[in-house]
Design a protein around this motif. Structure first.
Motif, PDB file in Angstrom:
ATOM      1  N   VAL A   1     -58.299 -92.525 -33.535  1.00 16.19           N
ATOM      2  CA  VAL A   1     -58.061 -91.405 -34.445  1.00 16.19           C
ATOM      3  C   VAL A   1     -57.003 -90.428 -33.952  1.00 16.19           C
ATOM      4  CG1 VAL A   1     -59.972 -90.063 -33.453  1.00 16.19           C
ATOM      5  CG2 VAL A   1     -59.239 -89.623 -35.806  1.00 16.19           C
ATOM      6  N   LEU A   2     -56.805 -90.318 -32.642  1.00 18.09           N
ATOM      7  CA  LEU A   2     -55.856 -89.342 -32.097  1.00 18.09           C
ATOM      8  C   LEU A   2     -54.528 -89.959 -31.674  1.00 18.09           C
ATOM      9  CD1 LEU A   2     -58.167 -87.026 -29.928  1.00 18.09           C
ATOM     10  CD2 LEU A   2     -57.557 -86.853 -32.357  1.00 18.09           C
ATOM     11  N   LYS A   3     -54.237 -91.152 -32.148  1.00 21.47           N
ATOM     12  CA  LYS A   3     -53.034 -91.821 -31.642  1.00 21.47           C
ATOM     13  C   LYS A   3     -51.736 -91.163 -32.106  1.00 21.47           C
ATOM     14  CE  LYS A   3     -52.763 -95.577 -35.103  1.00 21.47           C
ATOM     15  NZ  LYS A   3     -52.790 -97.059 -35.242  1.00 21.47           N
ATOM     16  N   ASP A   4     -51.803 -90.278 -33.112  1.00 19.90           N
ATOM     17  CA  ASP A   4     -50.599 -89.591 -33.576  1.00 19.90           C
ATOM     18  C   ASP A   4     -50.387 -88.242 -32.886  1.00 19.90           C
ATOM     19  OD1 ASP A   4     -50.028 -91.645 -35.305  1.00 19.90           O
ATOM     20  OD2 ASP A   4     -50.945 -90.692 -37.059  1.00 19.90           O
ATOM     21  N   ALA A   5     -51.181 -87.945 -31.870  1.00 15.43           N
ATOM     22  CA  ALA A   5     -51.051 -86.653 -31.179  1.00 15.43           C
ATOM     23  C   ALA A   5     -49.679 -86.531 -30.515  1.00 15.43           C
ATOM     24  CB  ALA A   5     -52.147 -86.500 -30.134  1.00 15.43           C
ATOM     25  N   THR A   6     -49.107 -85.335 -30.569  1.00 13.73           N
ATOM     26  CA  THR A   6     -47.805 -85.031 -29.964  1.00 13.73           C
ATOM     27  C   THR A   6     -47.946 -83.749 -29.149  1.00 13.73           C
ATOM     28  OG1 THR A   6     -47.139 -83.651 -31.831  1.00 13.73           O
ATOM     29  CG2 THR A   6     -46.623 -86.017 -31.969  1.00 13.73           C
TER      30      THR A   6
END
Length: 434
Positions: A95-100
């Motif tokens: 779920v958090l793979k798009d965190a930047t």
């Protein structure tokens, strides 16, 4: 005598494996909380101004001290903030793979504004329970996960129920039936692993790819307590040598180091735990590669290991006071025993040896030092396999071991699920009072 499987029975076991062996980024408990936040936020329809989470004790325990991928931070608040900011429920345990870096900075602001609240959910028996409520502009939404890290049981907005696991779906007149897991015992696990058509079970090689990739990536960095690098370092070889045993322990703990430290590295989990996925896969792969095992042996040993873990977890439950390394290393000991040339009898010996040695190892939450427990479990897995291959195993006159290997497994899981309940409560009290 070998069990025989119909095509439907094989499909059911493969479906079970595909449900339980899934990719995950980060420790599954805080990630599951982030997933629940993401679902609640999507239901709300806008970024929340405030987030409240009410969690079972076991979820809280496993989420307190573990690194959150891509953040350089530990604990639930940043995981929850990112679940609201960048989380997408369709990614499930990724779920958090798009965190930047930018989203992490926004998450820190939410924490500074005291927009996130975490509390214990009282008076529940479910050990894996996550209840999240989000608020913005006078509206609210709630999502509940229970019984499995991605199993939503309730979704509502402003008090209106959108989804309930107990309610009819899509115009049905009865609640949607629960998916029933196929009944397993160790004999059926063995026979399935040995007889299933190879092309039907080669999907397990994706676990090899992801989990070995995590180990290799970890050795290039500096994660957690760097226990894996310690086993592989030149300076320590005078003490521990460069044996196959050390390679197995070093590679497995390296992957655990990275995962517990919050590296943005996907792993293949097993039964809701990335560490269980690593421990049931990496030791078997390293042994197979270093001993020249065939492609078929690699596949069947990985299926044997991973399905053994799934079988044991069926009676233990998702979360307990028993360290998951005990279960996962038991699986890898079975896989290694097979690769050593062992048959079903030797595999039962290995299981009994594992239970006799590691029963009672406590779980005191997910954290970098889990790699130390992983090292203990994997080391014991190798020793247990070696003992089994020399026809040495713990007998029923010793401790909790029974002549029936499945009864021995039940003895272990009964202790972990029921007898250690008070241990679990004491662990949480200690952890929350420091």
């Amino acid at each position: 005598m070998n069990c025989t499987f119909t095509a439907e029975e094989r499909r059911d076991i493969i479906a079970l494996m595909n449900r339980e062996i899934v990719p995950a980024i980060g420790c599954t408990e805080p990630i599951a909380v982030a997933l629940c936040v993401a679902k609640a936020t999507e239901t709300l329809g806008c970024r929340p101004e405030r987030i409240e989470a009410r969690l079972s004790a076991n979820v809280l325990k496993n989420a307190m001290g573990v690194g959150i991928p891509g953040t350089g931070m530990t604990g639930l608040p940043i995981a929850m903030a990112l679940g609201a900011i960048v989380g997408r429920s369709e990614y499930e345990l990724e779920v958090l793979k798009d965190a930047t870096p930018e989203s992490v900075a926004e998450g820190k602001k939410m924490i500074e504004q005291k927009a996130i609240d975490v509390d214990l959910k009282y008076n529940i028996t479910e050990k894996l329970y996550i209840e999240v409520e989000v608020f913005a502009g006078g509206a609210s939404a709630m999502a509940i996960i229970a019984g499995g890290h991605t199993r939503f049981t309730h979704v509502s907005r402003c008090g209106e129920v959108i989804f309930s696991a107990d309610a009819p779906q899509d115009g049905d007149t009865a609640p949607a039936p629960e998916v029933r897991d196929p009944e397993l015992n160790l004999r059926r696990v063995w026979d399935f692993a040995m007889t299933a058509p190879l092309e039907e079970i080669e999907f397990i090689l994706e676990a090899k790819r992801l989990n070995m990739g995590a180990a290799v990536a970890s050795l290039k960095g500096d994660y957690g307590h760097a226990i894996g690098k310690l086993f592989r370092a030149e300076s320590e070889r005078n003490i521990m040598g460069d044996t196959l045993h050390c390679q197995i322990v070093g590679m497995t703990t390296a992957a655990c180091d990275a995962r517990m430290a919050g590296a943005m590295i996907p792993v293949m989990s097993n039964s809701g735990s990335g560490n269980q996925g690593l421990t049931s896969t990496v030791p078997v792969v390293v042994y197979a590669e270093q001993t020249g095992a065939s492609h078929e042996q690699m596949v069947r040993s990985l299926v044997l290991s991973n399905l053994t873990v799934i079988y044991i977890k069926q009676s233990l439950g998702r979360l307990s006071a028993l360290c998951g390394c005990v279960v996962a290393a038991t699986g890898s000991s079975c896989g290694i025993t097979y690769l050593m040339g062992g048959g079903y009898s030797e595999v039962t010996y290995a299981v009994k040896n594992m239970i006799a040695n590691l029963a009672g190892m406590i779980c005191d939450g997910a954290k970098p030092s889990c790699a130390m427990k992983c090292a203990s479990g994997v080391s014991t897995a190798v020793v247990s396999a070696l003992m089994a291959m020399n026809n040495r195993y713990v007998k029923s006159v010793e401790g909790i071991i029974d002549d029936d290997v499945d009864k021995s497994i039940r003895n272990l899981t009964d202790i972990g699920r029921d007898a250690m309940t008070h241990t679990d409560a004491m662990i949480l009290r200690i952890m929350t009072s420091k």
